[in-house]
Design a protein around this motif. Structure first.
Motif, PDB file in Angstrom:
ATOM      1  N   LEU A 246       0.882  -1.207   0.095  1.00  0.00           N
ATOM      2  CA  LEU A 246       0.118   0.011   0.093  1.00  0.00           C
ATOM      3  C   LEU A 246       0.976   1.319   0.048  1.00  0.00           C
ATOM      4  O   LEU A 246       1.989   1.335   0.859  1.00  0.00           O
ATOM      5  CB  LEU A 246      -0.793   0.293   1.268  1.00  0.00           C
ATOM      6  N   SER A 247       0.480   2.219  -0.791  1.00  0.00           N
ATOM      7  CA  SER A 247       1.108   3.472  -0.978  1.00  0.00           C
ATOM      8  C   SER A 247       0.315   4.525  -1.317  1.00  0.00           C
ATOM      9  O   SER A 247      -0.859   4.308  -1.613  1.00  0.00           O
ATOM     10  CB  SER A 247       2.672   3.562  -1.680  1.00  0.00           C
ATOM     11  N   SER A 248       0.664   5.867  -1.047  1.00  0.00           N
ATOM     12  CA  SER A 248      -0.319   6.923  -1.580  1.00  0.00           C
ATOM     13  C   SER A 248       0.080   7.306  -2.802  1.00  0.00           C
ATOM     14  O   SER A 248       1.297   7.221  -3.437  1.00  0.00           O
ATOM     15  CB  SER A 248       0.186   8.046  -0.730  1.00  0.00           C
ATOM     16  N   GLY A 249      -0.853   7.641  -3.588  1.00  0.00           N
ATOM     17  CA  GLY A 249      -0.618   7.977  -4.977  1.00  0.00           C
ATOM     18  C   GLY A 249      -0.593   9.478  -5.231  1.00  0.00           C
ATOM     19  O   GLY A 249      -0.701  10.024  -4.171  1.00  0.00           O
ATOM     20  N   ALA A 250       0.111   9.745  -6.438  1.00  0.00           N
ATOM     21  CA  ALA A 250       0.451  11.001  -6.909  1.00  0.00           C
ATOM     22  C   ALA A 250      -0.800  12.197  -6.626  1.00  0.00           C
ATOM     23  O   ALA A 250      -0.736  13.003  -6.409  1.00  0.00           O
ATOM     24  CB  ALA A 250       1.148  11.117  -8.288  1.00  0.00           C
ATOM     25  N   SER A 251      -2.164  11.446  -6.862  1.00  0.00           N
ATOM     26  CA  SER A 251      -3.294  12.562  -6.952  1.00  0.00           C
ATOM     27  C   SER A 251      -4.020  12.456  -5.795  1.00  0.00           C
ATOM     28  O   SER A 251      -5.047  12.877  -5.476  1.00  0.00           O
ATOM     29  CB  SER A 251      -4.092  11.775  -8.029  1.00  0.00           C
ATOM     30  N   GLY A 252      -2.984  11.905  -4.633  1.00  0.00           N
ATOM     31  CA  GLY A 252      -3.774  11.755  -3.277  1.00  0.00           C
ATOM     32  C   GLY A 252      -4.632  10.618  -2.917  1.00  0.00           C
ATOM     33  O   GLY A 252      -5.014  10.260  -1.797  1.00  0.00           O
ATOM     34  N   GLY A 253      -4.851   9.529  -3.939  1.00  0.00           N
ATOM     35  CA  GLY A 253      -5.556   8.290  -3.836  1.00  0.00           C
ATOM     36  C   GLY A 253      -4.672   7.192  -3.350  1.00  0.00           C
ATOM     37  O   GLY A 253      -3.519   7.692  -2.626  1.00  0.00           O
ATOM     38  N   ALA A 254      -5.094   6.004  -3.188  1.00  0.00           N
ATOM     39  CA  ALA A 254      -4.193   4.952  -2.974  1.00  0.00           C
ATOM     40  C   ALA A 254      -3.760   4.215  -3.966  1.00  0.00           C
ATOM     41  O   ALA A 254      -4.318   4.080  -5.011  1.00  0.00           O
ATOM     42  CB  ALA A 254      -4.979   4.145  -1.989  1.00  0.00           C
ATOM     43  N   VAL A 255      -2.668   3.444  -3.561  1.00  0.00           N
ATOM     44  CA  VAL A 255      -2.160   2.485  -4.670  1.00  0.00           C
ATOM     45  C   VAL A 255      -1.921   1.279  -3.912  1.00  0.00           C
ATOM     46  O   VAL A 255      -1.219   1.240  -3.028  1.00  0.00           O
ATOM     47  CB  VAL A 255      -0.694   3.033  -5.205  1.00  0.00           C
ATOM     48  N   PHE A 256      -2.442   0.182  -4.701  1.00  0.00           N
ATOM     49  CA  PHE A 256      -2.207  -1.121  -4.149  1.00  0.00           C
ATOM     50  C   PHE A 256      -1.484  -2.004  -5.243  1.00  0.00           C
ATOM     51  O   PHE A 256      -1.765  -1.894  -6.274  1.00  0.00           O
ATOM     52  CB  PHE A 256      -3.682  -1.873  -3.912  1.00  0.00           C
ATOM     53  N   SER A 257      -0.463  -2.613  -4.864  1.00  0.00           N
ATOM     54  CA  SER A 257       0.508  -3.214  -5.675  1.00  0.00           C
ATOM     55  C   SER A 257       0.577  -4.627  -5.323  1.00  0.00           C
ATOM     56  O   SER A 257       0.851  -5.001  -4.134  1.00  0.00           O
ATOM     57  CB  SER A 257       1.805  -2.708  -5.757  1.00  0.00           C
TER      58      SER A 257
END
Length: 107
Positions: free
Chosen positions: A91-102
């Motif tokens: 889990l990380s934070s996205g560039a647009s403020g959203g979430a990123v699940f990898s």
């Protein structure tokens, strides 16, 4: 296999956690890094704090947000399935403020 189900859950979460009135913006990407393949789903939702929310979102029946309603199972199952093959879900934070699940697949 379980991969299509995991991806469906990540896409479903990206859509339902997008605030009402905001158009969902979801990006699926992949890359090779450090001997692993990363398959990521990034969204423009309200996002998560990776440090604060990581344990909650990957635990059974736990959630980081009260709304919208959910059962707190899909990310727990994704994590368990990925661990079974020697991988992980990050889990990380996205560039647009959203979430990123990898999804991280070992070689």
């Amino acid at each position: 296999g379980a991969l299509p189900e995991i991806l469906q859950d990540l896409l479903r979460n990206a859509m339902i956690y997008c605030p009402q009135g905001r158009r969902p913006d979801i990006t699926i990407s992949s890359l090779e890094d450090k001997g692993a393949t990363w398959l990521s789903v990034a969204d423009n939702g309200d996002g998560l704090d990776p440090e604060r929310d990581r344990d909650k979102v990957f635990s059974l029946f736990q959630r980081a947000h009260a709304e919208p309603p959910g059962d707190g199972v899909s990310l727990y199952v994704a994590r368990r399935l990925m661990e079974r093959i020697g991988g992980s879900v990050e889990l990380s934070s996205g560039a647009s403020g959203g979430a990123v699940f990898s999804l991280v697949f070992p070689r």
